[in-house]
Motif scaffolding. Structure first.
Motif, PDB file in Angstrom:
ATOM      1  N   LYS A   1       9.707   0.916   6.096  1.00 29.42           N
ATOM      2  CA  LYS A   1      11.088   1.174   5.707  1.00 29.42           C
ATOM      3  C   LYS A   1      11.446   0.457   4.408  1.00 29.42           C
ATOM      4  O   LYS A   1      12.341   0.869   3.691  1.00 29.42           O
ATOM      5  N   GLU A   2      10.751  -0.628   4.088  1.00 26.03           N
ATOM      6  CA  GLU A   2      11.021  -1.388   2.867  1.00 26.03           C
ATOM      7  C   GLU A   2      10.134  -0.976   1.695  1.00 26.03           C
ATOM      8  O   GLU A   2      10.125  -1.629   0.663  1.00 26.03           O
ATOM      9  N   GLY A   3       9.356   0.114   1.845  1.00 27.55           N
ATOM     10  CA  GLY A   3       8.576   0.642   0.743  1.00 27.55           C
ATOM     11  C   GLY A   3       7.172   0.096   0.603  1.00 27.55           C
ATOM     12  O   GLY A   3       6.527   0.319  -0.412  1.00 27.55           O
ATOM     13  N   TYR A   4       6.664  -0.618   1.610  1.00 30.54           N
ATOM     14  CA  TYR A   4       5.311  -1.179   1.547  1.00 30.54           C
ATOM     15  C   TYR A   4       4.301  -0.222   2.155  1.00 30.54           C
ATOM     16  O   TYR A   4       4.609   0.536   3.072  1.00 30.54           O
ATOM     17  N   ILE A   5       3.067  -0.294   1.632  1.00 28.68           N
ATOM     18  CA  ILE A   5       1.927   0.429   2.185  1.00 28.68           C
ATOM     19  C   ILE A   5       0.929  -0.612   2.669  1.00 28.68           C
ATOM     20  O   ILE A   5       0.630  -1.574   1.965  1.00 28.68           O
ATOM     21  N   MET A   6       0.423  -0.422   3.892  1.00 28.88           N
ATOM     22  CA  MET A   6      -0.614  -1.281   4.447  1.00 28.88           C
ATOM     23  C   MET A   6      -1.831  -0.407   4.745  1.00 28.88           C
ATOM     24  O   MET A   6      -1.676   0.723   5.197  1.00 28.88           O
ATOM     25  N   GLN A   7      -3.022  -0.965   4.515  1.00 24.26           N
ATOM     26  CA  GLN A   7      -4.253  -0.215   4.727  1.00 24.26           C
ATOM     27  C   GLN A   7      -5.203  -1.017   5.611  1.00 24.26           C
ATOM     28  O   GLN A   7      -5.468  -2.181   5.333  1.00 24.26           O
ATOM     29  N   HIS A  11       7.342   1.440  -3.236  1.00 24.44           N
ATOM     30  CA  HIS A  11       8.678   1.923  -3.576  1.00 24.44           C
ATOM     31  C   HIS A  11       9.684   0.834  -3.224  1.00 24.44           C
ATOM     32  O   HIS A  11       9.403  -0.051  -2.427  1.00 24.44           O
ATOM     33  N   SER A  12      10.868   0.954  -3.763  1.00 25.70           N
ATOM     34  CA  SER A  12      11.917  -0.003  -3.404  1.00 25.70           C
ATOM     35  C   SER A  12      12.738   0.493  -2.216  1.00 25.70           C
ATOM     36  O   SER A  12      13.617  -0.201  -1.739  1.00 25.70           O
ATOM     37  N   ALA A  13      12.443   1.695  -1.744  1.00 21.81           N
ATOM     38  CA  ALA A  13      13.155   2.273  -0.600  1.00 21.81           C
ATOM     39  C   ALA A  13      12.134   2.772   0.432  1.00 21.81           C
ATOM     40  O   ALA A  13      10.921   2.709   0.210  1.00 21.81           O
ATOM     41  N   GLU A  14      12.633   3.284   1.534  1.00 18.79           N
ATOM     42  CA  GLU A  14      11.816   3.727   2.664  1.00 18.79           C
ATOM     43  C   GLU A  14      10.784   4.781   2.270  1.00 18.79           C
ATOM     44  O   GLU A  14      11.069   5.708   1.523  1.00 18.79           O
ATOM     45  N   ILE A  15       9.585   4.628   2.802  1.00 22.28           N
ATOM     46  CA  ILE A  15       8.528   5.624   2.601  1.00 22.28           C
ATOM     47  C   ILE A  15       8.675   6.670   3.697  1.00 22.28           C
ATOM     48  O   ILE A  15       8.736   6.333   4.881  1.00 22.28           O
ATOM     49  N   SER A  65       9.051   8.705  -1.187  1.00 21.56           N
ATOM     50  CA  SER A  65      10.098   7.791  -0.743  1.00 21.56           C
ATOM     51  C   SER A  65      11.413   8.526  -0.564  1.00 21.56           C
ATOM     52  O   SER A  65      11.632   9.609  -1.124  1.00 21.56           O
ATOM     53  N   ILE A  66      12.296   7.897   0.164  1.00 23.19           N
ATOM     54  CA  ILE A  66      13.639   8.423   0.367  1.00 23.19           C
ATOM     55  C   ILE A  66      14.419   8.492  -0.946  1.00 23.19           C
ATOM     56  O   ILE A  66      15.370   9.254  -1.071  1.00 23.19           O
ATOM     57  N   ASP A  67      13.964   7.732  -1.954  1.00 19.66           N
ATOM     58  CA  ASP A  67      14.630   7.763  -3.259  1.00 19.66           C
ATOM     59  C   ASP A  67      14.288   9.016  -4.069  1.00 19.66           C
ATOM     60  O   ASP A  67      14.784   9.209  -5.170  1.00 19.66           O
ATOM     61  N   GLY A  68      13.397   9.866  -3.552  1.00 17.63           N
ATOM     62  CA  GLY A  68      13.035  11.111  -4.216  1.00 17.63           C
ATOM     63  C   GLY A  68      11.803  11.022  -5.091  1.00 17.63           C
ATOM     64  O   GLY A  68      11.383  12.018  -5.660  1.00 17.63           O
ATOM     65  N   SER A  69      11.189   9.849  -5.204  1.00 15.49           N
ATOM     66  CA  SER A  69      10.005   9.707  -6.054  1.00 15.49           C
ATOM     67  C   SER A  69       8.731   9.949  -5.246  1.00 15.49           C
ATOM     68  O   SER A  69       8.656   9.648  -4.062  1.00 15.49           O
ATOM     69  N   VAL A  70       7.727  10.504  -5.930  1.00 14.60           N
ATOM     70  CA  VAL A  70       6.392  10.713  -5.369  1.00 14.60           C
ATOM     71  C   VAL A  70       5.421  10.030  -6.322  1.00 14.60           C
ATOM     72  O   VAL A  70       5.377  10.355  -7.511  1.00 14.60           O
TER      73      VAL A  70
END
Length: 172
Positions: free
Chosen positions: A53-59, A85-89, A105-110
């Motif tokens: 929700k905070e824009g992080y990716i974990m692998q 991202h700075s917003a939810e993924i 992201s919820i901010d509209g960026s890909v």
């Protein structure tokens, strides 16, 4: 076959097709657990990716665990974490041929990232072509200020431990 479920407390549960819980894990992070909003694997199911929700990716590397889930030697290891991202993924996928991760992201960026190290490659709609080979420089998107973290140490504290309530012992 294995089913992975992401939860609001930041936990990922791995289930077999009979509905039995095989493993619970929490991301290794210096930040408190945040809700996970997206999950995916590569086509060979060697890695598991989660978006938060905070824009992080974990692998995570899950290949050895899937070979024999009952063996305690075969651990799931978190390998990489980065702020995408700075917003939810809201969605992500791994493209194996080019070895990239695409996040939305919820901010509209890909955005597009190198899968092996979390390096930023660009965004959909940018004026230049993506440079997917021979990346020797590290740039970040305008709204992200944390570099990717490669997790090297064996982190057994990723696994969620059973929680027991505190019990008052009057004799102590």
């Amino acid at each position: 076959p294995l089913l992975a479920s992401a939860h609001e407390n930041g936990c990922i549960c791995l289930w077999n097709i009979q509905g039995n819980l095989l493993k619970e894990l929490l991301p290794f992070s210096k930040y408190p657990s945040v809700p996970l909003t997206a999950l995916c694997t590569d086509s060979s199911t060697k890695i598991l990716l989660a978006g938060s929700k905070e824009g992080y990716i974990m692998q995570w590397s899950i290949a050895s665990f899937l070979e024999d889930p009952q063996s305690s030697k075969n651990q799931i290891k978190e390998e990489l974490c980065w702020s995408a991202h700075s917003a939810e993924i809201v969605d992500l996928f791994h493209e194996e041929e080019k070895n990239v991760v695409v996040t939305a992201s919820i901010d509209g960026s890909v955005r597009v990232w190198q899968a092996m190290n979390g390096y930023y490659l660009g965004y959909f709609g940018q004026p230049r072509k993506f440079e997917l080979s021979n990346i020797s420089w590290l740039i970040l998107p305008y709204d992200v200020n944390n570099f990717p973290t490669i997790i090297k140490e064996e982190s057994t504290h990723m696994e969620k431990k059973s929680e027991y309530p505190l019990v008052l012992d009057c004799d102590r």
